[in-house]
Design a protein around this motif. Structure first.
Motif, PDB file in Angstrom:
ATOM      1  N   PRO A  22       2.681  13.511   6.660  1.00  0.00           N
ATOM      2  CA  PRO A  22       3.157  12.156   6.361  1.00  0.00           C
ATOM      3  C   PRO A  22       2.448  11.090   7.193  1.00  0.00           C
ATOM      4  N   GLN A  23       2.395   9.906   6.644  1.00  0.00           N
ATOM      5  CA  GLN A  23       1.986   8.739   7.424  1.00  0.00           C
ATOM      6  C   GLN A  23       3.187   8.098   8.115  1.00  0.00           C
ATOM      7  N   VAL A  24       4.362   8.233   7.478  1.00  0.00           N
ATOM      8  CA  VAL A  24       5.601   7.683   8.019  1.00  0.00           C
ATOM      9  C   VAL A  24       6.688   8.751   7.933  1.00  0.00           C
ATOM     10  N   VAL A  25       7.447   8.919   9.008  1.00  0.00           N
ATOM     11  CA  VAL A  25       8.612   9.800   9.009  1.00  0.00           C
ATOM     12  C   VAL A  25       9.856   8.928   9.079  1.00  0.00           C
ATOM     13  N   VAL A  54      15.485   7.318  -1.796  1.00  0.00           N
ATOM     14  CA  VAL A  54      14.417   8.005  -2.530  1.00  0.00           C
ATOM     15  C   VAL A  54      13.904   7.187  -3.713  1.00  0.00           C
ATOM     16  N   PRO A  55      14.761   6.760  -4.650  1.00  0.00           N
ATOM     17  CA  PRO A  55      14.224   5.995  -5.784  1.00  0.00           C
ATOM     18  C   PRO A  55      13.632   4.646  -5.379  1.00  0.00           C
ATOM     19  N   MET A  56      14.153   4.042  -4.305  1.00  0.00           N
ATOM     20  CA  MET A  56      13.569   2.775  -3.850  1.00  0.00           C
ATOM     21  C   MET A  56      12.140   2.977  -3.357  1.00  0.00           C
ATOM     22  N   LEU A  57      11.940   4.010  -2.547  1.00  0.00           N
ATOM     23  CA  LEU A  57      10.601   4.280  -2.032  1.00  0.00           C
ATOM     24  C   LEU A  57       9.631   4.627  -3.158  1.00  0.00           C
ATOM     25  N   ARG A  58      10.054   5.486  -4.066  1.00  0.00           N
ATOM     26  CA  ARG A  58       9.162   5.881  -5.151  1.00  0.00           C
ATOM     27  C   ARG A  58       8.903   4.714  -6.095  1.00  0.00           C
ATOM     28  N   MET A  87       0.843  -1.193   0.000  1.00  0.00           N
ATOM     29  CA  MET A  87       0.000   0.000   0.000  1.00  0.00           C
ATOM     30  C   MET A  87       0.879   1.245   0.000  1.00  0.00           C
ATOM     31  N   SER A  88       0.557   2.185  -0.870  1.00  0.00           N
ATOM     32  CA  SER A  88       1.322   3.424  -0.969  1.00  0.00           C
ATOM     33  C   SER A  88       1.162   4.252   0.307  1.00  0.00           C
ATOM     34  N   LYS A  89       2.276   4.852   0.743  1.00  0.00           N
ATOM     35  CA  LYS A  89       2.258   5.685   1.939  1.00  0.00           C
ATOM     36  C   LYS A  89       2.889   7.039   1.651  1.00  0.00           C
ATOM     37  N   ARG A  90       2.463   8.043   2.395  1.00  0.00           N
ATOM     38  CA  ARG A  90       3.097   9.356   2.335  1.00  0.00           C
ATOM     39  C   ARG A  90       4.280   9.329   3.311  1.00  0.00           C
ATOM     40  N   VAL A  91       5.480   9.497   2.771  1.00  0.00           N
ATOM     41  CA  VAL A  91       6.696   9.374   3.562  1.00  0.00           C
ATOM     42  C   VAL A  91       7.436  10.701   3.589  1.00  0.00           C
ATOM     43  N   LEU A  92       7.765  11.173   4.776  1.00  0.00           N
ATOM     44  CA  LEU A  92       8.646  12.321   4.929  1.00  0.00           C
ATOM     45  C   LEU A  92      10.033  11.791   5.233  1.00  0.00           C
ATOM     46  N   LEU A  93      11.004  12.151   4.402  1.00  0.00           N
ATOM     47  CA  LEU A  93      12.375  11.666   4.556  1.00  0.00           C
ATOM     48  C   LEU A  93      13.281  12.806   4.986  1.00  0.00           C
ATOM     49  N   ALA A 134      16.704  -1.757   3.826  1.00  0.00           N
ATOM     50  CA  ALA A 134      16.173  -2.027   5.158  1.00  0.00           C
ATOM     51  C   ALA A 134      15.183  -0.941   5.577  1.00  0.00           C
ATOM     52  N   ALA A 135      15.471   0.302   5.211  1.00  0.00           N
ATOM     53  CA  ALA A 135      14.543   1.391   5.524  1.00  0.00           C
ATOM     54  C   ALA A 135      13.219   1.213   4.785  1.00  0.00           C
ATOM     55  N   VAL A 136      13.273   0.733   3.553  1.00  0.00           N
ATOM     56  CA  VAL A 136      12.033   0.452   2.816  1.00  0.00           C
ATOM     57  C   VAL A 136      11.223  -0.616   3.547  1.00  0.00           C
ATOM     58  N   ALA A 137      11.903  -1.683   3.962  1.00  0.00           N
ATOM     59  CA  ALA A 137      11.207  -2.738   4.703  1.00  0.00           C
ATOM     60  C   ALA A 137      10.591  -2.187   5.983  1.00  0.00           C
ATOM     61  N   ALA A 138      11.283  -1.282   6.651  1.00  0.00           N
ATOM     62  CA  ALA A 138      10.771  -0.697   7.886  1.00  0.00           C
ATOM     63  C   ALA A 138       9.564   0.193   7.623  1.00  0.00           C
ATOM     64  N   VAL A 139       9.609   0.962   6.540  1.00  0.00           N
ATOM     65  CA  VAL A 139       8.466   1.823   6.177  1.00  0.00           C
ATOM     66  C   VAL A 139       7.223   0.975   5.931  1.00  0.00           C
ATOM     67  N   GLU A 140       7.404  -0.155   5.283  1.00  0.00           N
ATOM     68  CA  GLU A 140       6.264  -0.975   4.871  1.00  0.00           C
ATOM     69  C   GLU A 140       5.805  -1.945   5.961  1.00  0.00           C
ATOM     70  N   SER A 141       6.578  -2.080   7.018  1.00  0.00           N
ATOM     71  CA  SER A 141       6.197  -2.952   8.127  1.00  0.00           C
ATOM     72  C   SER A 141       5.208  -2.227   9.047  1.00  0.00           C
ATOM     73  N   GLU A 142       4.565  -2.991   9.894  1.00  0.00           N
ATOM     74  CA  GLU A 142       3.669  -2.414  10.902  1.00  0.00           C
ATOM     75  C   GLU A 142       4.224  -2.572  12.311  1.00  0.00           C
TER      76      GLU A 142
END
Length: 310
Positions: free
Chosen positions: A67-70, A19-23, A1-7, A216-224
């Motif tokens: 953002p939903q995730v920082v 950045v390119p991994m998240l997008r 699911m797409s999330k709004r991420v502040l990096l 690993a940061a991508v995995a963390a963003v997408e985890s709950e």
């Protein structure tokens, strides 16, 4: 699911990989930057401007991004100096507090923060898990300050109500823009034969390619889930192994061996500690729980590719 991420830290060595991994995964990325000129060419969806140490500015920027995730990847270690370490300590303490408070106020559901895996005390086995004690009583004031700042960052991220915190304890980063790249401070010293090795080089380093830090940061963003995770490659290495191997990769002469009592005087306390006493980090928990795997599982492959150049 797409999330709004502040990096926060989007222009750093990990941020530019992240950045390119998240997008690419469909997330909408807003970069929090202090200097907009540094974000030139950064393919983000939006940019907000604030100094992380300025609480009102951070609050305004985060509220505007909703953002939903920082994701907190802030450091000031482009130059390995005492000033850089001091500023990084402030970012880990004050900057983290500012980001977490702003995230809660903006309604974010989780925060992912960068920490370090090598702040553990040099006690026990050569490779330690996440529950190992930190090195608060380090004899070097600068390193003691770093460890205390790391502990405060982790406490703030994990102990704030109304938001789920996840801490990524990265191993020693290598890749473009790092100290271990052939043109970085350590890579250049090894390449010139100016990185001495103590007679007892039993300190263990757990390496991590910057691209694996980003994944690993991508995995963390997408985890709950929340918690603390060591993020490192699969081959912790004693200095007696990795330093000579890296010298060979660079076509450099073998490192000069010196008495242990001289290494701190020649290379500084932190390098001497890394080479003689530092512990590595076990990555099994991140594999089991986050489902993360390093794409470069051994520093031998990654450093060798880097040493060959483009």
């Amino acid at each position: 699911m797409s999330k709004r991420v502040l990096l926060a830290g989007a222009t750093g060595v990990i941020g530019r990989e992240l950045v390119p991994m998240l997008r690419g995964r469909g997330h909408r990325v807003t970069a929090l930057v202090r200097d907009p000129s540094r974000a030139a060419g950064l393919a983000v969806d939006d940019i907000v401007v604030a100094d992380a140490l300025d609480a009102p500015a951070v609050r305004s920027a985060v509220l505007s991004a909703r953002p939903q995730v920082v994701v907190h990847q802030l450091t000031a270690l482009r130059v390995s100096t005492g000033e850089g370490m001091e500023t990084t300590a402030r970012l880990r303490i004050e900057g983290t507090t500012n980001l977490v408070r702003a995230a809660v106020r903006a309604g974010a559901r989780r925060i992912v923060a960068q920490s370090i895996a090598f702040a553990t005390a040099p006690r026990g086995g050569g490779v330690l898990t996440e529950d190992a004690p930190l090195f608060f009583d380090a004899p070097d004031p600068g390193w003691s300050r770093t460890v205390r700042a790391v502990a405060e960052l982790e406490h703030t991220v994990l102990g704030t109500h109304d938001i789920t915190g996840l801490v990524l304890r990265y191993g020693s980063l290598y890749g473009p823009g790092t100290l271990y790249h052939p043109d970085g401070a350590i890579g250049a010293a090894v390449g010139r034969g100016r990185f001495p090795l103590p007679e007892s080089a039993a300190g263990v380093t757990s390496f991590l390619h910057v691209a694996d830090a980003a994944s690993a940061a991508v995995a963390a963003v997408e985890s709950e889930i929340g918690g603390v995770f060591n993020v490192s490659d699969d081959e912790p290495a004693e200095a007696a192994t990795w330093v000579p191997a890296y010298a060979r990769m660079l076509g450099a002469p073998p490192p000069r061996t010196v008495p242990v009592m001289l290494i701190e005087r020649m290379s500084g306390w932190l390098t001497g500690y890394q080479l003689t006493a530092m512990r590595g980090a076990a990555n099994g928990y991140a594999k089991r729980v986050l489902g993360w795997r390093p794409r470069t599982p051994s520093w031998r492959t990654g450093l060798e590719v880097a040493s060959l150049g483009p």
